[in-house]
Scaffold this active site. Structure first.
Site, PDB file in Angstrom:
ATOM      1  N   GLU A   1       0.756  -1.008   0.073  1.00 21.83           N
ATOM      2  CA  GLU A   1      -0.089  -0.063   0.028  1.00 21.83           C
ATOM      3  C   GLU A   1       0.820   1.307   0.052  1.00 21.83           C
ATOM      4  O   GLU A   1       1.955   1.352   0.371  1.00 21.83           O
ATOM      5  CB  GLU A   1      -0.901   0.018   1.068  1.00 21.83           C
ATOM      6  CG  GLU A   1      -0.407  -0.424   2.585  1.00 21.83           C
ATOM      7  CD  GLU A   1       0.777   0.292   3.049  1.00 21.83           C
ATOM      8  OE1 GLU A   1       0.951   1.487   2.823  1.00 21.83           O
ATOM      9  OE2 GLU A   1       1.947  -0.346   3.379  1.00 21.83           O
TER      10      GLU A   1
ATOM     11  N   GLU B   1       4.347  -0.721   1.177  1.00 24.41           N
ATOM     12  CA  GLU B   1       4.651  -0.851  -0.298  1.00 24.41           C
ATOM     13  C   GLU B   1       4.527  -2.418  -0.464  1.00 24.41           C
ATOM     14  O   GLU B   1       5.041  -2.956  -1.558  1.00 24.41           O
ATOM     15  CB  GLU B   1       6.072  -0.355  -0.886  1.00 24.41           C
ATOM     16  CG  GLU B   1       6.219   1.079  -0.618  1.00 24.41           C
ATOM     17  CD  GLU B   1       7.340   1.690  -1.316  1.00 24.41           C
ATOM     18  OE1 GLU B   1       8.259   0.919  -1.903  1.00 24.41           O
ATOM     19  OE2 GLU B   1       7.741   2.682  -1.245  1.00 24.41           O
TER      20      GLU B   1
END
Lengths: 332, 332
Positions: free
Chosen positions: A158, A299
C-alpha cells in the site's frame, strides 16, 4: 481439516534427508502451504505484488510527516519502476501492479489499474471515512483483484499518506487494543507529532462505539485498506498464499479474517515492522512473522523479502530426496 | 575506515525514495556491502555455496545420533542434487560445489573437489585432531577455494557426523564460553545422549589448557572447520561477502577472525540456529544474524536463505530512485 492429508504431509517432511525438524520454521511453513493447496507437493512458482494507493481525509489533521501529494508522487514512482517495492520485486522475480483505490488526484497512466473509490476518504476524525456502499464496492473490487491471475502467492502492499492513522483506528476497533499502544511514528513523526497524532486518533475513535468489522472499515478504513482486505479474501478463497506485509496490511488482514472467517489459513505473516503498533497487532492475531528486519516502509517490501522463504519451503516438499530415495542411514 | 566513503554511502541511502531509515536492517546491510566493495554501488549478482565434508574421530565416543557413514552418504546426496542445500541453492540461484576435506572413506565422483586431509580426524577426546602441518595445509586449501572464482558472495556449508562436538570444542577454546553452554543435541540426541556428549567434551577440553587459535583448531577442529576458516579468510581478503551459516560455520568464522583479524568486515551472519550453543557464540562475537527460523541443519541452508536479502540490499543502492530523480517531496 483433513487429518489424512496432515499425516501425509508430516510423513513427507519427516522422510526428507535431514534430522527430524531440522528445518524449523521452513517445515512449518511448508506444511501450511501444502495444506492450503490440498497436496503434499505444493507449488510456489509465481508471486505477484499488488500495491493499492489511496488518500486519507484524516491527513488534514496533520497526522503525517509527509505532505499528501507524496501518495500520487510515489504511485508515479511505482509506475516508473523506481521505488523499493519495484527494486525488490525485480530482484526476487515478483510481478508488480499498482491500483488507484482512490488517490486525491486521478493519474492517467496506461499501467495503472483504475479502481478509484473517490478522491481520498473523508476525514474520519469528524465523519465516516466512506459510506457502507462504497465499502462494499471496494471489498468487491478487491476480491476480484485477489482472485484473478494464476499466482501461487499474492503479496499486497500500500501507499497512502496518513494510512498508519487509518490502520491504527481499524485495528483498535477490531481488536480493542488501545490507541496509545497502536499509534506510531509512521513515516517519521517527532515526539510532538506523535503526541498530536495520538490525540487526533483518540478523538476519532471516540466518535463511535463498538463496531462490527464492516462498519469499522467504513468508518475508519482507507480505500486501500478496504480493497486490500477484499483482495486477501479473494486470494485466500482461491487457495493462494497471502503474504501479509506490515502494519497497514495487518489491519487489512484482521478485517479480512473478521469478515470472512477461515481465510487466515492462507495468511503468511512476512515480518514484524518497526511501526510501534505492529507487534501488538500480530500478537493479538497469534501471528509469528517470518522476518524481523526493522522495516517500516510498507509498499509490500517486507512481504517481498519473505517470498523466497515460501519458494524454498515448497521446493523442500517437491524436490528434496528422502532417506529412502537417497540411501541415507537414519538415527542409530 | 574511509569516512568519505561512509558519508557517500549514507547520502545515497538517505536520498532514496523512502522515509529515513525505513528499510531498517536492509539499509545497514547495504552499507556494509558497499563498504566491503569500496563503492556506493555494490554488486550482488553471484553467490556460491561451498560445502566441506569431513569425518571426526570423536564420533567413536558416541556423541552423535547418526552413524558416521552418513557423512559419505550425504556427500553423495549433495552430488546427486537431493539434499536441502541443493534444493535451496537451485531455488535461489546459487551455484553449489562439494569438497571432500577428509571423509572416512574416499569417494570417486567427477564433481567432488578432492582436498582430503586424511580419513577423518583423530579422536580429539584423547589426542590432537590433526597435526599443525595438516592444519596449515587445510587452511591454505581453504584460502585458495575462498579466493577463486568471481562470486560477489560466498556461502559455506558443512557435513560431518559429530561436527557439533568439534565446533563446541573450538568455540570453547577460542571464546572461553563454557562447554555446558555450548553443547547441544546436534542431529537429535535425547537427554541421556546430551549428558554423555557433554561429559565427553568436558574430558576432551580438559586435555589441554588455553590455546592460540591455530592450536585450538589443530587440537579440536574438524578438517571441514579448518578448511572453511581458511575459505572465509580467502573470500574476505578478496572482498567478497562471507555468508556465515549456523553453529559449525560460526566456529570457523570465530577461528578465521582470530587468525586473520579484520576479515570479519566481510561476515554477514545469516541466522540464529536452534543448536543450543549458537546464540551464545553469536553474542560473544557481537553478531546479530538476519534470520531466526529455528534451523539446525547446517549444509549452508541458513546462509542460502539469507542470500536474497543481500541481493535486495545491493539492488536498493544501485536501482532505487532518489527523491530528486523521482520528483517526490520530502518531509514537511
Amino acid at each position: 481439516p483433513d487429518p489424512a492429508l496432515d499425516d501425509a504431509i508430516r510423513a513427507v517432511i519427516d522422510g526428507k534427508t535431514k534430522p527430524l525438524g531440522a528445518l524449523g520454521r521452513i517445515e512449518t511453513l511448508a506444511a501450511r502451504l501444502a495444506r492450503l493447496q490440498g497436496t503434499t507437493a505444493p507449488r510456489m512458482e509465481r508471486c505477484t505484488l499488488t500495491i493499492f494507493a489511496a488518500d486519507h481525509g484524516i491527513a488534514a489533521e496533520g497526522v503525517s510527516a509527509f505532505p499528501q501529494e507524496v501518495t500520487v508522487q510515489m504511485a508515479l514512482n511505482f509506475l516508473a519502476g523506481g521505488a523499493a517495492a519495484n527494486v525488490f520485486a525485480r530482484t526476487l522475480g515478483v510481478q508488480l501492479r499498482v491500483v488507484d483505490a482512490g488517490m486525491a488526484e486521478p493519474v492517467d497512466h496506461p499501467a495503472l489499474v483504475q479502481r478509484r473509490m473517490g478522491p481520498g476518504t473523508a476525514n474520519s476524525a469528524v465523519a465516516p471515512a466512506m459510506s457502507p456502499e462504497t465499502l462494499a464496492e471496494a471489498l468487491a473490487s478487491g476480491r476480484a483483484l485477489g482472485a484473478d491471475g494464476d499466482a501461487d502467492a499474492c503479496a499486497f502492499g500500500e501507499m497512502g499518506i496518513a494510512n498508519t492513522s487509518a490502520a491504527t483506528l481499524v485495528i483498535h476497533k477490531l481488536s480493542g487494543l488501545p490507541i496509545a499502544t497502536l499509534t506510531g511514528r509512521g513515516t517519521g513523526l517527532d515526539d510532538a507529532g506523535l503526541s498530536a497524532k495520538r490525540a487526533v486518533l483518540e478523538r476519532a475513535a471516540a466518535r463511535t462505539g463498538a463496531l462490527p468489522p464492516e462498519a469499522a472499515l467504513a468508518e475508519y478504513g482507507g480505500f486501500e485498506i478496504a480493497m486490500m482486505a477484499g483482495a486477501m479474501i479473494g486470494a485466500a478463497q482461491a487457495r493462494r498464499a497471502v503474504i501479509v506485509d506490515g502494519f497497514i496490511a495487518t489491519a487489512a488482514a484482521m478485517a479480512a479474517q473478521a469478515i470472512a472467517p477461515g481465510c487466515e489459513a492462507a495468511f503468511v505473516f512476512a515480518h514484524r515492522s518497526d511501526e510501534a503498533g505492529h507487534a501488538a497487532a500480530l500478537e493479538h492475531l497469534g501471528a509469528r512473522p517470518l522476518l524481523d528486519l526493522n522495516l517500516r516502509l510498507g509498499e509490500g517490501t517486507g512481504a517481498l523479502l519473505a517470498w523466497p522463504l515460501l519458494r524454498a519451503a515448497a521446493a523442500m516438499m517437491t524436490d528434496m530426496a528422502s532417506f529412502e530415495s537417497a540411501g541415507v542411514a537414519g538415527k542409530t
